[in-house]
Design a protein around this motif. Structure first.
Motif, PDB file in Angstrom:
ATOM      1  N   ARG A 100       0.810  -1.207   0.000  1.00 29.83           N
ATOM      2  CA  ARG A 100       0.000   0.000   0.000  1.00 29.83           C
ATOM      3  C   ARG A 100       0.849   1.265   0.000  1.00 29.83           C
ATOM      4  O   ARG A 100       0.722   2.109  -0.874  1.00 29.83           O
ATOM      5  N   ASP A 101       1.730   1.394   0.976  1.00 28.67           N
ATOM      6  CA  ASP A 101       2.422   2.673   1.157  1.00 28.67           C
ATOM      7  C   ASP A 101       3.575   2.846   0.190  1.00 28.67           C
ATOM      8  O   ASP A 101       3.949   3.965  -0.136  1.00 28.67           O
ATOM      9  N   ILE A 102       4.143   1.745  -0.256  1.00 25.43           N
ATOM     10  CA  ILE A 102       5.268   1.890  -1.169  1.00 25.43           C
ATOM     11  C   ILE A 102       4.832   1.676  -2.610  1.00 25.43           C
ATOM     12  O   ILE A 102       5.106   2.485  -3.479  1.00 25.43           O
ATOM     13  N   GLU A 103       4.106   0.601  -2.852  1.00 25.63           N
ATOM     14  CA  GLU A 103       3.718   0.332  -4.237  1.00 25.63           C
ATOM     15  C   GLU A 103       2.385   0.968  -4.621  1.00 25.63           C
ATOM     16  O   GLU A 103       2.013   0.962  -5.792  1.00 25.63           O
ATOM     17  N   ALA A 104       1.652   1.479  -3.649  1.00 22.51           N
ATOM     18  CA  ALA A 104       0.397   2.191  -3.904  1.00 22.51           C
ATOM     19  C   ALA A 104      -0.615   1.352  -4.685  1.00 22.51           C
ATOM     20  O   ALA A 104      -1.122   1.769  -5.728  1.00 22.51           O
ATOM     21  N   TYR A 105      -0.879   0.181  -4.185  1.00 25.76           N
ATOM     22  CA  TYR A 105      -1.942  -0.631  -4.782  1.00 25.76           C
ATOM     23  C   TYR A 105      -3.283  -0.293  -4.150  1.00 25.76           C
ATOM     24  O   TYR A 105      -3.348   0.164  -3.004  1.00 25.76           O
ATOM     25  N   ASP A 106      -4.346  -0.558  -4.885  1.00 22.81           N
ATOM     26  CA  ASP A 106      -5.697  -0.412  -4.336  1.00 22.81           C
ATOM     27  C   ASP A 106      -5.935  -1.449  -3.251  1.00 22.81           C
ATOM     28  O   ASP A 106      -5.349  -2.527  -3.280  1.00 22.81           O
ATOM     29  N   PHE A 107      -6.855  -1.115  -2.359  1.00 24.05           N
ATOM     30  CA  PHE A 107      -7.196  -2.099  -1.330  1.00 24.05           C
ATOM     31  C   PHE A 107      -7.753  -3.375  -1.963  1.00 24.05           C
ATOM     32  O   PHE A 107      -7.479  -4.485  -1.494  1.00 24.05           O
ATOM     33  N   SER A 108      -8.539  -3.195  -3.012  1.00 23.02           N
ATOM     34  CA  SER A 108      -9.132  -4.385  -3.651  1.00 23.02           C
ATOM     35  C   SER A 108      -8.039  -5.284  -4.234  1.00 23.02           C
ATOM     36  O   SER A 108      -8.105  -6.511  -4.137  1.00 23.02           O
ATOM     37  N   GLU A 109      -7.004  -4.640  -4.821  1.00 23.47           N
ATOM     38  CA  GLU A 109      -5.903  -5.429  -5.394  1.00 23.47           C
ATOM     39  C   GLU A 109      -5.135  -6.167  -4.305  1.00 23.47           C
ATOM     40  O   GLU A 109      -4.792  -7.349  -4.460  1.00 23.47           O
ATOM     41  N   ILE A 110      -4.873  -5.446  -3.219  1.00 22.83           N
ATOM     42  CA  ILE A 110      -4.129  -6.075  -2.125  1.00 22.83           C
ATOM     43  C   ILE A 110      -4.926  -7.256  -1.570  1.00 22.83           C
ATOM     44  O   ILE A 110      -4.380  -8.329  -1.319  1.00 22.83           O
ATOM     45  N   ALA A 111      -6.231  -7.020  -1.410  1.00 25.57           N
ATOM     46  CA  ALA A 111      -7.090  -8.088  -0.894  1.00 25.57           C
ATOM     47  C   ALA A 111      -7.007  -9.309  -1.804  1.00 25.57           C
ATOM     48  O   ALA A 111      -6.943 -10.456  -1.338  1.00 25.57           O
ATOM     49  N   GLU A 112      -6.977  -9.050  -3.115  1.00 27.78           N
ATOM     50  CA  GLU A 112      -6.905 -10.160  -4.074  1.00 27.78           C
ATOM     51  C   GLU A 112      -5.557 -10.883  -3.976  1.00 27.78           C
ATOM     52  O   GLU A 112      -5.500 -12.120  -3.955  1.00 27.78           O
ATOM     53  N   MET A 113      -4.499 -10.086  -3.878  1.00 25.57           N
ATOM     54  CA  MET A 113      -3.156 -10.688  -3.820  1.00 25.57           C
ATOM     55  C   MET A 113      -2.977 -11.548  -2.584  1.00 25.57           C
ATOM     56  O   MET A 113      -2.332 -12.594  -2.627  1.00 25.57           O
ATOM     57  N   LEU A 114      -3.527 -11.070  -1.467  1.00 19.65           N
ATOM     58  CA  LEU A 114      -3.266 -11.761  -0.208  1.00 19.65           C
ATOM     59  C   LEU A 114      -4.392 -12.719   0.168  1.00 19.65           C
ATOM     60  O   LEU A 114      -4.330 -13.361   1.211  1.00 19.65           O
TER      61      LEU A 114
END
Lengths: 169, 163
Positions: A124-138
């Motif tokens: 989030r803070d470094i790569e600036a992904y959306d929350f939805s993307e992060i949720a998908e990745m993890l």
């Protein structure tokens, strides 16, 4: 898919893979090895790559899993990853020498975070992904991501203000 | 930038409620030179985040175009060739040359047979000669038997005379 196609597909996010790997594995060499491993895995499956709807997210998930496995195997074999690249931050060295210590301090604080939070802050803070993307990745839901992120940010803030005041007083 | 605004953003930021734009705003603010002293503590955090993003993966990845290595298949190929060599000629039937050879051998054999049969014929004609001889002998024997009866008759005559 030929080599040029693959490179142009992977180019935009290979640094992100590397940074996530470095965040988790700490040592630069380990992170480079991990990145190479991930990219080779992608390349070997380049025929199937068209089937993934989001190659970047898929690669990040792969990286996360690979690094966590790596850490687990290192711990199991009682080998700690040692990193020898403390003084590699040329940018900060040139720019703000006085700020360097506290900037380095942030990286140490982040090292101390639980793995999950580390990954989320990185994404989030470094790569600036959306929350939805992060949720998908993890493979988490967005609320859990937010909760973890909030905790991590507060921890960093707290430790940072502590040391900041410690430095002053 | 209004400090109040920043404070609110930080509050939201710590609760992970900021959007990506708001976070970019915060990053820009903390990377600038005029950061209000009360927020000084956050500066290294955002600076670290911005700096970390500059790190790049510089190593080359050796992307080998996938060579399906032929070596493991060599043995398979060898076996296949062997089997083909053994099986196929049986199915294909004789070639033209083989047919000619077979014809040649057949002809030679037939020639040999005919030679034998000629020999046989000769033998047969000799056999007829033999049969003739046999007939003569038989005639001779008959004549001899006639002679026999003649002698018995003379014997009887001789007996009668002596009586």
């Amino acid at each position: 898919m030929n080599q040029a196609d693959f490179v142009s597909l992977v180019m935009p996010f290979k640094d992100k893979v590397f940074r996530l790997a470095k965040r988790l594995l700490v040592s630069r060499e380990e992170a480079e090895d991990a990145t190479q491993e991930i990219l080779l895995k992608l390349w070997n499956n380049s025929k199937k790559i068209g089937e993934y709807k989001n190659v970047e997210a898929f690669s990040m998930t792969m990286t996360k899993n690979f690094c966590l496995d790596r850490l687990k195997s290192k711990q199991a074999s009682n080998l700690k990853i040692v990193h020898s690249n403390y003084t590699d931050d040329h940018t900060s060295l040139q720019k703000q020498v006085e700020a360097k210590d506290s900037v380095d301090w942030v990286s140490k604080i982040m090292e101390a975070l639980p793995e999950q939070q580390k990954i989320i802050v990185q994404l989030r803070d470094i790569e600036a992904y959306d929350f939805s993307e992060i949720a998908e990745m993890l493979d988490m839901n967005e609320t859990a991501v937010r909760v973890n992120l909030s905790r991590a940010r507060k921890t960093i803030r707290e430790k940072l203000t502590n040391t900041h005041q410690y430095g002053i007083k | 930038m209004v400090l109040n605004n920043i404070e609110k953003l930080i509050e939201k930021y710590l609760n992970a409620e900021t959007s990506l734009q708001e976070e970019a705003q915060l990053k820009a603010y903390f990377n600038s030179d005029d950061v209000a002293p009360q927020f000084e503590a956050y500066k290294p955090m955002f600076q670290y985040f911005s700096e970390s993003k500059k790190e790049q993966y510089t190593k080359d990845v050796p992307l080998k175009s996938k060579k399906t290595s032929l070596y493991p298949w060599i043995s398979v190929a060898a076996v296949a060739v062997l089997i083909l060599g053994l099986v196929v000629p049986n199915f294909m039937g004789p070639t033209e040359k083989e047919k000619q050879e077979a014809q040649l051998v057949y002809n030679q054999t037939m020639e040999a047979f005919s030679l034998i049969s000629i020999g046989m014929h000769e033998g047969k004609s000799q056999l007829t000669n033999l049969a003739l001889v046999g007939e003569n002998i038989e005639e001779g024997v008959q004549q001899a038997s006639k002679l026999g009866t003649f002698s018995t008759i003379t014997n009887k005559i001789l007996k009668n005379k002596s009586h």
